[in-house]
Design a protein around this motif. Structure first.
Motif, short mmCIF file in Angstrom:
data_model
loop_
_atom_site.label_atom_id
_atom_site.label_comp_id
_atom_site.label_asym_id
_atom_site.label_seq_id
_atom_site.Cartn_x
_atom_site.Cartn_y
_atom_site.Cartn_z
N GLU A 169 9.03 0.08 16.03
CA GLU A 169 8.91 0.31 17.66
C GLU A 169 9.97 1.06 17.83
N SER A 170 11.05 0.95 16.89
CA SER A 170 12.12 2.10 17.82
C SER A 170 13.42 2.78 16.70
N VAL A 171 13.79 3.79 16.73
CA VAL A 171 14.27 4.20 15.89
C VAL A 171 15.74 4.55 16.52
N ARG A 172 17.33 4.50 16.55
CA ARG A 172 18.73 5.04 16.52
C ARG A 172 19.20 5.41 16.26
N GLN A 173 20.50 6.18 16.15
CA GLN A 173 21.04 6.20 15.54
C GLN A 173 21.90 5.77 16.28
N SER A 174 23.40 5.17 15.63
CA SER A 174 24.54 4.28 16.23
C SER A 174 26.29 4.97 15.42
N GLY A 175 26.41 5.92 15.74
CA GLY A 175 27.65 5.84 14.53
C GLY A 175 27.36 6.62 12.93
N GLN A 176 27.34 5.63 12.46
CA GLN A 176 26.67 5.92 10.76
C GLN A 176 25.84 5.19 10.38
N PHE A 177 24.99 4.75 11.20
CA PHE A 177 23.82 3.24 11.14
C PHE A 177 22.41 3.82 12.01
N ALA A 178 21.92 3.94 11.03
CA ALA A 178 20.26 4.13 11.34
C ALA A 178 19.93 2.12 12.28
N GLN A 179 19.32 2.43 13.62
CA GLN A 179 18.89 0.82 13.38
C GLN A 179 17.47 1.04 13.75
N LEU A 180 16.64 0.52 13.12
CA LEU A 180 15.70 0.74 13.40
C LEU A 180 14.99 -1.13 13.31
N VAL A 181 13.75 -0.81 15.22
CA VAL A 181 12.80 -2.13 15.63
C VAL A 181 11.71 -1.92 14.91
N TYR A 182 11.95 -3.48 13.62
CA TYR A 182 9.96 -3.37 13.75
C TYR A 182 9.34 -5.03 14.47
N SER A 183 7.93 -4.52 14.66
CA SER A 183 7.81 -5.78 15.66
C SER A 183 6.87 -6.25 14.24
N VAL A 184 6.65 -7.42 14.06
CA VAL A 184 6.42 -8.53 13.23
C VAL A 184 4.18 -8.64 13.49
N ARG A 185 3.77 -8.75 13.12
CA ARG A 185 2.82 -9.22 13.39
C ARG A 185 2.09 -10.98 12.55
N ALA A 186 1.33 -12.03 13.07
CA ALA A 186 1.37 -12.87 12.03
C ALA A 186 0.19 -12.29 11.14
#
Ligand SMILES: NC(=O)c1ccc[n+]([C@@H]2O[C@H](COP(=O)([O-])OP(=O)(O)OC[C@H]3O[C@@H](n4cnc5c(N)ncnc54)[C@H](OP(=O)(O)O)[C@@H]3O)[C@@H](O)[C@H]2O)c1
Length: 186
Positions: A169-186
């Motif tokens: 769903e999204s990819v973002r950089q926060s300092g040294q971290f890569a933040q990934l958000v995934y939705s999960v389908r049943a």
């Protein structure tokens, strides 16, 4: 209906902690102590926390919460926290910690009702998040990937789940971290 979100930091190769439950790799990363504005926003939408006993024990020991129970709200506010454990455990004075055990489906209606119209945060560990997914209850995975690798440790999410069920769903950089958000389908 509240969403069930597994939100965690992880090493690049998918470990939540080392074999001794140490988070040294996380605290050695700039920004690893938390306080990110995204996390503050995420937490505001959370009504209930769920965690396994190792995760709970880590916080209790790391913060010396038996001697200093006033520190608990600094982590979690006054949200109810469900801790899964097969062993009898002590709570934290003044903290709303509720111990449960067994199939997550047996505790689901209580956890869902406690969350109200806010989300349920699976703090960890990975297998507990997997148990919620096994029950068809996991809606989202949010990972903050640190620039760190470990030879072994506590796994991020020890299940076989593929692209047919995960959607980035999204990819973002926060300092040294890569933040990934995934939705999960049943
Ligand atoms: N990187 C991060 O941001 C992050 C986030 C969260 C956690 N962590 C760390 O990751 C590690 C996770 O440890 P872990 O993999 O051992 O997972 P965990 O979920 O924290 O603890 C696992 C334990 O919880 C209990 N449990 C789990 N499911 C249960 C169920 N359905 N019914 C009853 N008891 C249940 C069992 O212990 P008992 O029955 O013996 O009590 C089990 O051995 C910890 O060191 C934690 O500090 C890191």
């Amino acid at each position: 209906m509240p969403r069930v979100i597994f939100h965690t930091a992880t090493t690049l190769n998918g470990f939540l902690a080392d074999d001794e439950h140490s988070l040294e790799w996380l605290f050695a990363t700039p920004g690893g102590e938390g306080g990110d504005s995204d996390f503050t926003e995420f937490l505001a939408g959370v009504g209930v926390l769920v965690q396994g006993s190792s995760t709970y024990d880590w916080v209790v020991e790391h913060e010396d919460l038996v001697a200093h129970p006033e520190k608990w709200p600094q982590y979690y506010g006054d949200r109810p926290t469900y801790v899964f454990s097969n062993r009898d455990r002590r709570g934290i004075l003044g903290a709303d910690v509720r111990f449960v055990r067994g199939d997550v489906r047996d505790s689901w209606s209580e956890i869902r009702d406690a969350a109200g119209d806010r989300d349920i945060w699976i703090v960890g560990g990975g297998d507990l998040a997997g148990q919620f997914d096994d029950a068809g209850l996991l809606d989202e995975i949010r990972v903050s990937i640190a620039p760190a690798l470990l030879p072994s440790g506590m796994p991020l999410l020890p299940r076989r789940i593929g692209a047919d069920r995960l959607h980035l769903e999204s990819v973002r950089q926060s300092g040294q971290f890569a933040q990934l958000v995934y939705s999960v389908r049943a």
